[in-house]
Motif scaffolding. Structure first.
Motif: not given
Lengths: 138, 481
Positions: A97-115
């Motif tokens: 819940e912040h303006d900038l967020v860091i994504a640290n994923f095991v599955s890179p393909s899932a980033i866009a969907t979860l974001a």
């Protein structure tokens, strides 16, 4: 004096034996202890290189959010703690819940969907599981 | 050269400080200039120097300067004092002790055994360090994380590392290790694992060195080497040292406090009493448990010997405690025990009998398995004390009583922390009980070797001079009774 020497000789032998036991015990102790401690530490993979790119895009100071696909802080605190360790002196909050967020994923393909599900936009994907997300207010 | 660059300034500051106040006396007949006791001064002095440099670095952040001028000023002042008094003072430790010329072979054998075990320890230390250069979990998640905040942040950003958002990394923990590591990085001009590894190496092997040299001064070379051997034969110390955990530096400062206080009592030296105060305060700058140790020692000293040497002790401690108080009051986040989260359900935890049973059960298990040695390190020590018997030298009675009570108070404090802490107790005991034992282990070993009769023929201990100081101790003991 002969009594003294005799006693001293006995004690010296006792000390020799004691020291030998200590030495053997030390070696035996190390074998089990080192393996136990190192096994626990080596389970932590220091993958700081993954974060080299994103550090250039982040502000020098402030608080950013955190998003992961490994079950959150409660289930996988290690990945979150390491992210904080890599990105200090930036404070990485446990939630996204912040303006900038860091994504640290095991599955890179899932980033866009979860974001997207969290109302976040992918600003920069480093294709190694790390991405910079931002919250677009409309 | 890198480790040398890191250690040079603190070693110089500490050694000069020890030379200035630690057992040099214009009236003493001992060696003028350097002597064999300078190894002891160098070991304890380097530990103290590291602590002081760390405090200067922290104070530099608070008062917006680099802290370096204060470090240089202190080392120059110490250097001037030592230079001015170089030919006017003798080593009191040399002047009041003598060495008997007997059984040198045994001493040499013990020295070889000590060296042999230290070589094994050193090899193991570097093997573990090579495999885990960033240390164990606590090292990177608490101490080195905080060091990164201090080193990388500019201006007032360093305070961000103490936010409640990072409560999991214990932002209430004192800063001796992080501040010194950050300062070393500043000296090197880059972040490097060499800094925390060097620091860990000093404190780990410094414990054995301080033990051997301290007991040698008080009880003779053979007892000193035997005491050093016991620490050299404790694998857990070296593995935890290589893991860069703060329990090892804390153990060093607890031992330094006891050794200095023993010397203060033995030689009636306010200088050593103030060094003991500095060491006890630095224990509080290392970990929160160090503050417990400081309080326990102070209380024990007042109870057992009616606060003897207390003025000198506090004169050394208070200036060093000031940054700790500043940190706790102005920077640190609230602790997980006494913060709002810790207070919730505290009474329920206190009234839960199963917690007491679990603490007692696990404490005995960890004491039995500590070392880890097949026979149990505590058991070996107990057998040694039983076989040797107790010495009847009243000169050490004050420190033995003070030290024993302080260690008991500290152990009681640990149990209280376990009782109150709002975390899964079984997990907490399993992951930390060994390390808490490690904190007090060198102090216990020191107490045992100070209390045990020297079966191998003490080569020191019969004070040939300074009858006044002997009668001073005697009157003190009489008052204790």
């Amino acid at each position: 004096m002969p009594d003294q020497y005799s006693k001293r000789a006995q004690l010296a032998v006792a000390v020799v034996l004691l020291m030998s036991v200590f030495a053997v015990c030390t070696l035996a102790g190390y074998y089990s202890l080192v393996e136990r401690e190192i096994r626990a530490s080596e389970a932590i993979v220091m993958d700081e290189d993954r974060f080299t790119g994103i550090r250039a895009l982040l502000p020098a100071r402030g608080t950013i959010g955190y998003l992961s696909d490994t079950g959150g802080i409660a289930r996988n605190p290690k990945a979150y703690y390491l992210t904080q360790y890599y990105l200090a002196p930036l404070v990485v909050a446990e939630d996204p819940e912040h303006d900038l967020v860091i994504a640290n994923f095991v599955s890179p393909s899932a980033i866009a969907t979860l974001a997207a599900a969290r109302g976040l936009t992918v600003e920069h994907d480093f294709t190694n599981g790390v991405a910079l997300l931002s919250r677009r207010t409309r | 050269m890198t480790p040398l660059a890191i250690a040079l300034l603190p070693a110089a500051i500490g050694f000069l400080l020890m030379r200035a106040v630690g057992g040099l006396d214009p009236a003493a007949a001992g060696a003028r200039g350097f002597c064999r006791h300078d190894l002891f001064r160098l070991i304890i002095g380097t530990g103290i120097g590291i602590g002081l440099c760390s405090e200067f670095y922290f104070a530099g952040f608070v008062f917006a300067n680099s802290g370096l001028p204060a470090e240089l000023l202190l080392s120059i002042a110490g250097g001037i004092i030592v230079f001015l008094y170089r030919n006017k003072t003798g080593c009191r430790l040399c002047g009041t002790l003598y060495r008997a010329p007997e059984a040198r072979i045994l001493t040499r054998y013990l020295a070889c055994a000590f060296a042999f075990l230290l070589v094994i320890d050193l090899a193991m230390f570097f093997q573990v360090s090579a495999r885990t250069p960033r240390g164990g979990w606590d090292a990177w998640a608490i101490w080195n994380l905080r060091a990164r905040f201090l080193y990388r942040a500019g201006g007032s950003a360093w305070r961000d590392g103490f936010t409640e958002l990072l409560a999991w990394s214990h932002p209430d923990y004192p800063l001796l290790l992080p501040a010194f590591v950050a300062q070393s990085w500043r000296t090197l001009g880059r972040e490097s694992s060499v800094a925390p590894v060097t620091l860990a190496c000093f404190f780990t092997f410094g414990c054995a060195g301080l033990m051997a040299s301290g007991v040698t001064i008080l009880r003779g070379a053979r007892q000193g080497l035997l005491a050093g051997l016991v620490l050299a034969a404790t694998p857990f110390l070296y593995v935890q040292g290589a893991m860069q955990c703060a329990d090892v530096p804390l153990a060093f400062f607890i031992l330094a406090t006891l050794v200095s206080l023993a010397l203060a009592d033995r030689f009636n030296s306010p200088g050593f009493a103030s060094i003991a105060g500095v060491a006890a305060a630095l224990a509080g700058w290392t970990k929160n448990e160090g503050l417990l140790w400081f309080s326990a020692l102070l209380l024990a000293r007042v109870v057992m010997v009616r606060g003897r040497s207390l003025q000198a002790f506090l004169a050394g401690a208070l200036p060093v405690l000031a940054p700790v108080i500043l940190f706790k009051a102005c920077v640190a986040a609230s602790s997980d025990i006494f913060g709002s989260a810790g207070r919730t359900g505290m009474m329920a935890r206190v009234q839960d009998p199963s917690r007491y049973i679990l603490i007692a059960k696990e404490a005995f298990r960890h004491i039995r398995e500590f070392g880890p040695l097949p026979a149990g390190a505590f058991a070996i020590l107990a057998v040694y004390l039983a076989v040797s018997g107790f010495q009847r030298d009243i000169r050490d009675r004050a420190i033995l009583r003070t030290g024993t009570l302080a260690l008991l108070f500290t152990a009681f404090g640990y149990c209280l922390i376990y009782l109150l802490r709002p975390l899964d107790l079984a997990w907490l005991l399993d992951t930390s009980a060994d390390r808490l034992l490690l904190q007090i282990w060198p102090g216990i070993v020191f107490g045992v070797f100070l209390a045990a009769r020297a079966q191998l023929g003490a080569d020191v201990g019969n004070v040939v001079g300074s009858e006044a100081q002997f009668s001073g101790t005697e009157s003190l003991i009489r008052r204790c009774r």
